[in-house]
Design a protein around this motif. Sequence first.
Motif, PDB file in Angstrom:
ATOM      1  N   ASN A   5       0.875  -1.166   0.000  1.00 50.57           N
ATOM      2  CA  ASN A   5       0.000   0.000   0.000  1.00 50.57           C
ATOM      3  C   ASN A   5       0.915   1.220   0.000  1.00 50.57           C
ATOM      4  N   GLN A  17       4.486   5.601   7.430  1.00 52.06           N
ATOM      5  CA  GLN A  17       4.332   4.196   7.777  1.00 52.06           C
ATOM      6  C   GLN A  17       3.786   3.482   6.548  1.00 52.06           C
ATOM      7  N   SER A  19       2.643   0.020   4.607  1.00 51.83           N
ATOM      8  CA  SER A  19       2.108  -1.283   4.972  1.00 51.83           C
ATOM      9  C   SER A  19       1.965  -2.155   3.734  1.00 51.83           C
ATOM     10  N   ALA A  21       0.016  -6.021   2.703  1.00 55.17           N
ATOM     11  CA  ALA A  21      -0.803  -7.164   3.109  1.00 55.17           C
ATOM     12  C   ALA A  21      -0.194  -8.430   2.528  1.00 55.17           C
ATOM     13  N   ARG A  52      10.799  -7.912   7.852  1.00 56.30           N
ATOM     14  CA  ARG A  52       9.876  -8.222   8.937  1.00 56.30           C
ATOM     15  C   ARG A  52       9.416  -9.666   8.778  1.00 56.30           C
ATOM     16  N   THR A  63      -1.010  -7.974   7.994  1.00 52.52           N
ATOM     17  CA  THR A  63      -0.410  -6.724   7.540  1.00 52.52           C
ATOM     18  C   THR A  63       0.965  -6.574   8.167  1.00 52.52           C
ATOM     19  N   VAL A  64       1.931  -6.191   7.349  1.00 51.89           N
ATOM     20  CA  VAL A  64       3.295  -5.938   7.797  1.00 51.89           C
ATOM     21  C   VAL A  64       3.557  -4.457   7.585  1.00 51.89           C
ATOM     22  N   GLN A  65       4.156  -3.777   8.590  1.00 47.90           N
ATOM     23  CA  GLN A  65       4.358  -2.336   8.494  1.00 47.90           C
ATOM     24  C   GLN A  65       5.817  -1.955   8.646  1.00 47.90           C
TER      25      GLN A  65
END
Length: 79
Positions: A5, A17, A19, A21, A52, A63-65
């Motif tokens: 995103n 930030q 993110s 998915a 991550r 979700t990874v941020q």
Amino acid sequence: MVQPNMPRFVRQGDVMQLSAAVYNMTDEQMSGEVRFTLYNPDNECDILVESRPFTVSAKASVTVQFMVDVPNTLSLIGV
């Protein structure tokens, strides 16, 4: 499948930030690592590389941020 995103524009000095998915369409739990890289398109040198870990259940998503400080020294950034 990983679906980032991404913002369309960022300004020098921004803190953002980002993110992404991570979708698991299989019938089993999945684990792995998502890697995010910012680079300078002029010389293709990496500016930031972060990873991550993730674990996602079957037929689910997580979700990874990533927190990113946009450098003041560049007018163009590649992802």
